[in-house]
Motif scaffolding. Structure first.
Motif, PDB file in Angstrom:
ATOM      1  N   ALA A 135      12.445   6.820  -0.752  1.00  0.00           N
ATOM      2  CA  ALA A 135      12.407   8.276  -0.941  1.00  0.00           C
ATOM      3  C   ALA A 135      11.223   8.694  -1.806  1.00  0.00           C
ATOM      4  CB  ALA A 135      13.712   8.742  -1.574  1.00  0.00           C
ATOM      5  N   ALA A 136      10.807   7.804  -2.710  1.00  0.00           N
ATOM      6  CA  ALA A 136       9.668   8.097  -3.581  1.00  0.00           C
ATOM      7  C   ALA A 136       8.338   7.743  -2.925  1.00  0.00           C
ATOM      8  CB  ALA A 136       9.816   7.334  -4.893  1.00  0.00           C
ATOM      9  N   GLY A 137       8.397   7.223  -1.702  1.00  0.00           N
ATOM     10  CA  GLY A 137       7.178   6.846  -1.001  1.00  0.00           C
ATOM     11  C   GLY A 137       6.679   5.466  -1.349  1.00  0.00           C
ATOM     12  N   VAL A 138       7.518   4.663  -1.986  1.00  0.00           N
ATOM     13  CA  VAL A 138       7.159   3.293  -2.359  1.00  0.00           C
ATOM     14  C   VAL A 138       7.770   2.330  -1.346  1.00  0.00           C
ATOM     15  CG1 VAL A 138       7.283   1.512  -4.135  1.00  0.00           C
ATOM     16  CG2 VAL A 138       7.123   3.928  -4.773  1.00  0.00           C
ATOM     17  N   GLY A 139       6.976   1.448  -0.817  1.00  0.00           N
ATOM     18  CA  GLY A 139       7.479   0.463   0.126  1.00  0.00           C
ATOM     19  C   GLY A 139       7.452   0.961   1.556  1.00  0.00           C
ATOM     20  N   PRO A 140       7.608   0.037   2.504  1.00  0.00           N
ATOM     21  CA  PRO A 140       7.766  -1.390   2.223  1.00  0.00           C
ATOM     22  C   PRO A 140       6.503  -2.009   1.621  1.00  0.00           C
ATOM     23  CG  PRO A 140       7.411  -1.025   4.562  1.00  0.00           C
ATOM     24  CD  PRO A 140       7.566   0.341   3.947  1.00  0.00           C
ATOM     25  N   VAL A 141       6.686  -3.004   0.802  1.00  0.00           N
ATOM     26  CA  VAL A 141       5.580  -3.677   0.127  1.00  0.00           C
ATOM     27  C   VAL A 141       5.158  -4.888   0.945  1.00  0.00           C
ATOM     28  CG1 VAL A 141       4.936  -4.986  -1.934  1.00  0.00           C
ATOM     29  CG2 VAL A 141       6.263  -2.878  -2.148  1.00  0.00           C
ATOM     30  N   SER A 142       3.882  -5.013   1.189  1.00  0.00           N
ATOM     31  CA  SER A 142       3.378  -6.133   1.982  1.00  0.00           C
ATOM     32  C   SER A 142       3.468  -7.438   1.196  1.00  0.00           C
ATOM     33  CB  SER A 142       1.928  -5.900   2.390  1.00  0.00           C
ATOM     34  OG  SER A 142       1.072  -5.982   1.259  1.00  0.00           O
ATOM     35  N   ARG A 143       3.485  -8.540   1.901  1.00  0.00           N
ATOM     36  CA  ARG A 143       3.497  -9.858   1.270  1.00  0.00           C
ATOM     37  C   ARG A 143       2.257 -10.031   0.405  1.00  0.00           C
ATOM     38  NH1 ARG A 143       0.986 -14.448   3.065  1.00  0.00           N
ATOM     39  NH2 ARG A 143       1.789 -16.461   2.302  1.00  0.00           N
ATOM     40  N   GLN A 144       1.108  -9.574   0.896  1.00  0.00           N
ATOM     41  CA  GLN A 144      -0.140  -9.720   0.147  1.00  0.00           C
ATOM     42  C   GLN A 144      -0.073  -8.983  -1.190  1.00  0.00           C
ATOM     43  OE1 GLN A 144       0.118  -8.903   3.322  1.00  0.00           O
ATOM     44  NE2 GLN A 144      -1.154 -10.310   4.536  1.00  0.00           N
ATOM     45  N   LEU A 145       0.465  -7.762  -1.167  1.00  0.00           N
ATOM     46  CA  LEU A 145       0.580  -6.991  -2.405  1.00  0.00           C
ATOM     47  C   LEU A 145       1.562  -7.650  -3.370  1.00  0.00           C
ATOM     48  CD1 LEU A 145      -0.255  -4.466  -3.944  1.00  0.00           C
ATOM     49  CD2 LEU A 145       1.605  -3.240  -2.817  1.00  0.00           C
ATOM     50  N   ALA A 146       2.657  -8.169  -2.839  1.00  0.00           N
ATOM     51  CA  ALA A 146       3.638  -8.850  -3.686  1.00  0.00           C
ATOM     52  C   ALA A 146       3.019 -10.074  -4.352  1.00  0.00           C
ATOM     53  CB  ALA A 146       4.854  -9.255  -2.860  1.00  0.00           C
ATOM     54  N   ILE A 147       2.199 -10.816  -3.612  1.00  0.00           N
ATOM     55  CA  ILE A 147       1.557 -12.008  -4.174  1.00  0.00           C
ATOM     56  C   ILE A 147       0.542 -11.616  -5.247  1.00  0.00           C
ATOM     57  CG2 ILE A 147      -0.022 -13.907  -3.640  1.00  0.00           C
ATOM     58  CD1 ILE A 147       1.455 -14.218  -0.972  1.00  0.00           C
ATOM     59  N   MET A 148      -0.209 -10.527  -5.013  1.00  0.00           N
ATOM     60  CA  MET A 148      -1.149 -10.054  -6.033  1.00  0.00           C
ATOM     61  C   MET A 148      -0.420  -9.674  -7.324  1.00  0.00           C
ATOM     62  SD  MET A 148      -3.965  -7.735  -4.002  1.00  0.00           S
ATOM     63  CE  MET A 148      -4.734  -7.303  -5.569  1.00  0.00           C
ATOM     64  N   LEU A 149       0.692  -8.979  -7.183  1.00  0.00           N
ATOM     65  CA  LEU A 149       1.478  -8.579  -8.349  1.00  0.00           C
ATOM     66  C   LEU A 149       2.003  -9.801  -9.090  1.00  0.00           C
ATOM     67  CD1 LEU A 149       2.988  -6.572 -10.126  1.00  0.00           C
ATOM     68  CD2 LEU A 149       4.769  -6.447  -8.372  1.00  0.00           C
ATOM     69  N   LEU A 150       2.564 -10.733  -8.344  1.00  0.00           N
ATOM     70  CA  LEU A 150       3.122 -11.939  -8.947  1.00  0.00           C
ATOM     71  C   LEU A 150       2.037 -12.779  -9.611  1.00  0.00           C
ATOM     72  CD1 LEU A 150       5.553 -13.800  -9.382  1.00  0.00           C
ATOM     73  CD2 LEU A 150       5.111 -14.783  -7.129  1.00  0.00           C
ATOM     74  N   GLY A 151       0.883 -12.918  -8.936  1.00  0.00           N
ATOM     75  CA  GLY A 151      -0.204 -13.715  -9.499  1.00  0.00           C
ATOM     76  C   GLY A 151      -0.707 -13.145 -10.810  1.00  0.00           C
ATOM     77  N   GLY A 152      -0.845 -11.818 -10.872  1.00  0.00           N
ATOM     78  CA  GLY A 152      -1.291 -11.199 -12.110  1.00  0.00           C
ATOM     79  C   GLY A 152      -0.295 -11.372 -13.232  1.00  0.00           C
ATOM     80  N   LEU A 153       0.974 -11.221 -12.923  1.00  0.00           N
ATOM     81  CA  LEU A 153       2.014 -11.369 -13.936  1.00  0.00           C
ATOM     82  C   LEU A 153       2.082 -12.811 -14.435  1.00  0.00           C
ATOM     83  CD1 LEU A 153       4.216  -9.921 -15.481  1.00  0.00           C
ATOM     84  CD2 LEU A 153       5.775 -10.311 -13.563  1.00  0.00           C
ATOM     85  N   ARG A 154       1.952 -13.766 -13.528  1.00  0.00           N
ATOM     86  CA  ARG A 154       1.967 -15.176 -13.921  1.00  0.00           C
ATOM     87  C   ARG A 154       0.792 -15.504 -14.844  1.00  0.00           C
ATOM     88  NH1 ARG A 154       3.778 -19.486 -10.872  1.00  0.00           N
ATOM     89  NH2 ARG A 154       1.629 -20.173 -10.532  1.00  0.00           N
ATOM     90  N   GLU A 155      -0.396 -15.052 -14.468  1.00  0.00           N
ATOM     91  CA  GLU A 155      -1.582 -15.369 -15.268  1.00  0.00           C
ATOM     92  C   GLU A 155      -1.516 -14.709 -16.639  1.00  0.00           C
ATOM     93  OE1 GLU A 155      -5.030 -17.233 -16.320  1.00  0.00           O
ATOM     94  OE2 GLU A 155      -3.731 -17.593 -14.578  1.00  0.00           O
ATOM     95  N   LEU A 156      -1.060 -13.467 -16.694  1.00  0.00           N
ATOM     96  CA  LEU A 156      -0.917 -12.790 -17.980  1.00  0.00           C
ATOM     97  C   LEU A 156       0.092 -13.509 -18.856  1.00  0.00           C
ATOM     98  CD1 LEU A 156      -1.599 -10.407 -19.814  1.00  0.00           C
ATOM     99  CD2 LEU A 156       0.146  -9.064 -18.607  1.00  0.00           C
ATOM    100  N   THR A 157       1.179 -13.973 -18.252  1.00  0.00           N
ATOM    101  CA  THR A 157       2.188 -14.733 -18.996  1.00  0.00           C
ATOM    102  C   THR A 157       1.606 -16.027 -19.530  1.00  0.00           C
ATOM    103  OG1 THR A 157       3.983 -13.818 -17.638  1.00  0.00           O
ATOM    104  CG2 THR A 157       4.444 -15.861 -18.830  1.00  0.00           C
TER     105      THR A 157
END
Length: 213
Positions: free
Chosen positions: A160-182
């Motif tokens: 309803a907010a216009g978010v999603g569906p999220v692509s696999r590529q975007l999910a991996i970018m998000l996860l990769g950034g969070l992992r590296e920052l951690t």
């Protein structure tokens, strides 16, 4: 005769159940022993002897459960990451405003990583340089976390907010950034909780309506 047979059968079942409990208990102790040694001295300098000493068992018992230290490590990370995915998924209120849902997910990630920072760092830094089984785990876990992100973003509130569906590529970018920052935060001696706001705001920016695919 029937009574004797029944009693024997019951005893056999009880013995099998006890053996199964013992097997699970030894496995858990070995995994906990490896986790403790990683926290103390890191994965690379940990030996099987370190693991069995901390688990208070024997090398023979270790090799009854795992073929190598790496196999034990793969099992430990599989258990830890599966639990982390479950924890994050359970922490998100799918009826909350979408930005709140993102915050809930990120805070759950940080809580999970902060509960075992050495293991989290080892997962990020050590696994890529190990053998085929560890590298398969790395890919499988990245896929599992990416799927989790896609699933969490596929809700009525986010759509309803216009978010999603999220692509696999975007999910991996998000996860990769969070992992590296951690990872860099742990390596620099910082507290993982201190990255909360930047992680939340970056995730919101990346997942916002303009990024929906």
């Amino acid at each position: 005769m029937t009574t004797v047979t029944t009693v024997r059968h019951r005893r056999d079942q009880e013995h099998m159940a006890t053996a199964s409990d013992d097997t699970g208990g030894f496995r858990r102790r070995l995994l906990d022993g490896l986790a403790a040694s990683i926290a103390d001295k890191g994965y690379r300098t940990t030996t099987v002897a370190d693991v069995v000493r901390r688990a208070r068992t024997s090398r023979r018992t270790f090799y009854e459960h795992f073929a190598s230290k790496e196999e034990c490590f793969v099992a430990l990370l599989t258990d830890a990451n599966t639990g982390m995915i479950r924890q994050i998924s359970a922490s998100v209120d799918q009826t909350a405003p979408w930005r709140d849902q993102v915050r809930q997910a990120v805070e759950a990630w940080i809580a999970g990583a902060e509960s075992e920072p050495s293991l989290t760092l080892s997962w990020i830094r050590d696994v890529p340089s190990l053998g085929d089984a560890a590298r398969r785990l790395q890919r499988d876990m990245m896929e599992a976390f990416a799927t989790m992100i896609q699933t969490l973003c596929d809700t009525d509130e986010l759509r309803a907010a216009g978010v999603g569906p999220v692509s696999r590529q975007l999910a991996i970018m998000l996860l990769g950034g969070l992992r590296e920052l951690t990872a860099t935060t742990v390596e620099d001696g910082g507290r993982i909780r201190d990255i909360t706001e930047v992680a939340v705001q970056s995730s919101i920016a990346l997942l916002g309506p303009h990024a929906a695919t």
